[in-house]
Write an enzyme that holds these catalytic residues in place. Structure first.
Site, PDB file in Angstrom:
ATOM      1  N   GLU A  63       0.814  -1.225   0.000  1.00 32.16           N
ATOM      2  CA  GLU A  63       0.000   0.000   0.000  1.00 32.16           C
ATOM      3  C   GLU A  63       0.843   1.269   0.000  1.00 32.16           C
ATOM      4  O   GLU A  63       0.746   2.096   0.910  1.00 32.16           O
ATOM      5  CB  GLU A  63      -0.956   0.005   1.197  1.00 32.16           C
ATOM      6  CG  GLU A  63      -1.958  -1.112   1.161  1.00 32.16           C
ATOM      7  CD  GLU A  63      -3.028  -1.003   2.239  1.00 32.16           C
ATOM      8  OE1 GLU A  63      -2.933  -0.098   3.087  1.00 32.16           O
ATOM      9  OE2 GLU A  63      -3.973  -1.803   2.219  1.00 32.16           O
ATOM     10  N   GLU A  94      -5.149  -8.630   0.762  1.00 35.02           N
ATOM     11  CA  GLU A  94      -5.837  -8.339   2.029  1.00 35.02           C
ATOM     12  C   GLU A  94      -7.322  -8.109   1.752  1.00 35.02           C
ATOM     13  O   GLU A  94      -7.680  -7.469   0.772  1.00 35.02           O
ATOM     14  CB  GLU A  94      -5.313  -7.061   2.699  1.00 35.02           C
ATOM     15  CG  GLU A  94      -3.979  -7.191   3.377  1.00 35.02           C
ATOM     16  CD  GLU A  94      -3.504  -5.889   4.019  1.00 35.02           C
ATOM     17  OE1 GLU A  94      -4.336  -5.091   4.494  1.00 35.02           O
ATOM     18  OE2 GLU A  94      -2.278  -5.686   4.046  1.00 35.02           O
TER      19      GLU A  94
HETATM   20  C1  BG6 Z   1      -4.260  -2.117   5.338  1.00 39.39           C
HETATM   21  C2  BG6 Z   1      -2.896  -2.412   5.858  1.00 39.39           C
HETATM   22  O1  BG6 Z   1      -4.315  -0.763   5.054  1.00 39.39           O
HETATM   23  O2  BG6 Z   1      -5.355  -2.283   6.136  1.00 39.39           O
HETATM   24  C3  BG6 Z   1      -2.874  -3.185   7.168  1.00 39.39           C
HETATM   25  O3  BG6 Z   1      -2.094  -3.032   4.907  1.00 39.39           O
HETATM   26  C4  BG6 Z   1      -3.971  -2.656   8.050  1.00 39.39           C
HETATM   27  O4  BG6 Z   1      -1.605  -3.086   7.715  1.00 39.39           O
HETATM   28  C5  BG6 Z   1      -5.295  -2.967   7.380  1.00 39.39           C
HETATM   29  O5  BG6 Z   1      -3.966  -3.142   9.355  1.00 39.39           O
HETATM   30  C6  BG6 Z   1      -6.503  -2.576   8.176  1.00 39.39           C
HETATM   31  O6  BG6 Z   1      -6.441  -1.239   8.535  1.00 39.39           O
HETATM   32  P1  BG6 Z   1      -6.698  -0.787  10.005  1.00 39.39           P
HETATM   33  O7  BG6 Z   1      -6.483   0.680  10.000  1.00 39.39           O
HETATM   34  O8  BG6 Z   1      -8.098  -1.140  10.334  1.00 39.39           O
HETATM   35  O9  BG6 Z   1      -5.723  -1.536  10.839  1.00 39.39           O
END
Ligand code: BG6
Length: 484
Positions: free
Chosen positions: A172, A384
């Protein structure tokens, strides 16, 4: 296309059912075995930067629990595990002497995965940067980072290249640079530094590209690409100015990154706009050729998908990109954001949101896949996707997270349809396997299949408990997604 009646076909036999994590969010052991201090170790110590001042000093102590965690992955039947390497474990100073203990730690993780037939998928950089490089030359703000990043990447290719077949250069890039140089929510905590933001991004693109080329030059035959946080957009209505707002949003917020990874070029309209504003990056001679060359060597587009957005024209005196983010889980506390004179992102009245005000849109995942397939023609790794929620451990250490099961199931159904529609999807990694530290939201925003007993304060037992979603995903994997 009316796909309503279409039955989700079986996911391919070799489909990589996976789950993901990031070093800073799970490992802990922040000063152990020679690891250097990172920008995040420093940033979380600035008062007011993270929810209840949480740090990753201990995180969920994966550093000491990795065998247990990987055994749980094996019990689940996971086919791939995506994790990141902490640069400062390998090079405590970011460059210079390699830390053998750091190398050995990830070697163990890789071997442990392979022992169970789990394909390791390695993210080279997931936001934790050796502090020494920030002190030395400002980290990503200097072109010096490119050489240091490539040296670090080469070290990983050299040591793990025979065992690791899937590499993700940067996680990201769009998010860590936006939060770092525009909204001051991530290190280095700069606000509205537009010109630097685009320069930093150019350096990151060059680091990515040169690492991709180094991998091939070293004989790497595996799969390599970057993971992009893709938030697809829908125009709020058919008023042309709103359709143009969507187009502008896509050029500035999505294609600016994906076009470089896939084609080695910046989108023209966005570049024209940035030149007019004086924000366009300085591009050295030969850079575009390197970006192009690397673009022909990547083999997939990594997608982190959490939500879609709506675009509407935003007048010059409209909302700005700088507003309150919901980091508490109090629904409705996030503000509407946008770029003045271009677009704003109002809420989507057709969709529900999470407690952290993230829009839930399973079809958006299919939308991403379709867009990538038609625009870039690349295979896709969903690196993800997941739901951050308040989970409750109930009697008998059970966690009934049926909302997570529902969320993942709906997303997987749409992914299945994308496959039917011709998208080549290699992997689906949920975020995340165990609960972990959410950068700005503490430990209460949980994502895992495995509950970890800890909260904002250090001192929980760190015991692991399988949630209901653990057993559900286990069955999905066993049945190749047939019963979704
Ligand atoms: C993504 C990242 O942006 O989203 C992760 O790659 C992150 O590292 C995940 O934890 C979820 O975001 P958040 O802010 O809810 O932890």
């Amino acid at each position: 296309m009316d796909m309503e009646e279409m039955k989700v076909t079986r996911f391919p036999k070799d489909f990589l059912w996976g789950s993901a994590s990031a070093a800073y969010q799970i490992e802990g052991g922040w000063k152990e075995d020679g690891k250097g201090v990172t920008n995040w170790d420093t940033f979380v110590r600035i008062p007011g930067k993270t929810y209840k001042a949480t740090t990753g000093d201990v995180a969920v102590d994966h550093y000491h629990h990795y065998k247990e965690d990987i055994a749980l992955m094996a019990e689940m039947g996971l086919k791939t595990y995506r994790f990141s390497v902490s640069w400062a474990r390998i090079y405590p100073e970011g460059r210079g002497t390699v830390n053998e203990k750091g190398l050995a730690f990830y070697q163990d993780i890789i071997d442990e995965c392979l022992k169970y037939g789990i394909e390791p998928m390695v993210t080279i950089f997931h936001w934790d940067l050796p502090q020494a490089l920030v002190d030395l030359y400002g980290g990503w703000e200097s072109p010096n980072i490119i050489e240091d990043y490539v040296r670090y990447a080469r070290t990983l290719f050299e040591h793990y290249g025979d065992k690791v077949k899937y590499w993700i250069t940067l996680n990201e890039q769009n998010i860590f640079t936006s939060l770092g140089w525009l909204t001051a929510q991530h290190p280095p905590g700069k606000f509205d530094a537009q010109k630097t933001f685009y320069q930093v991004n150019h350096h990151a693109f060059m680091a990515h590209a040169k690492a991709v080329l180094a991998y091939r030059e070293m004989g790497g035959k595996g799969e390599i690409g970057a993971s992009f946080a893709y938030t697809p957009s829908y125009a709020i209505d058919c008023k042309p100015i709103n359709a143009m707002a969507k187009r502008d949003y896509d050029e500035l917020k999505n294609f600016w990154w994906m076009d470089v990874y896939a084609y080695g070029r910046y989108p023209k309209a966005a570049m024209a706009y940035l030149k007019k504003k004086g924000y366009a990056p300085e591009i050295a001679d030969g850079d575009m050729d390197i970006l192009k060359k690397a673009a022909s060597e990547i083999t997939f587009m990594g997608v982190n998908y959490y939500q879609s957005c709506v675009c509407e024209y935003n007048p010059m005196d409209g909302v700005t990109p700088y507003g309150t983010m919901n980091t508490t889980g109090v629904k409705g506390s996030a503000q509407e954001l946008g770029m003045q004179g271009i677009y704003k992102n109002p809420a989507n009245p057709y969709l529900m949101t999470t407690d952290w005000d993230w829009t839930i849109d399973p079809m958006g995942l299919r939308f991403c896949c379709r867009e990538i397939t038609s625009r870039y023609g690349l295979p896709i790794v969903i690196s993800e996707n997941g739901l951050g929620a308040f989970d409750k451990k109930t009697e008998g250490n059970q966690i009934h997270d049926e909302y997570r099961i529902h969320y993942l199931k709906e997303h997987l159904k749409e992914l299945g349809k994308a496959i039917e529609e011709g998208c080549e999807i290699w992997a689906y990694c949920t975020w995340s396997f165990t609960d972990l530290l959410s950068w700005l939201n503490g430990y209460q925003k949980r994502y895992g299949f495995v509950y970890v007993d800890r909260d904002e304060e250090d001192g929980g037992t760190l015991n692991r408990y399988k949630k209901d979603s653990f057993y559900w995903y286990q069955d999905v994997i066993k049945t190749d997604g047939e019963n979704l």
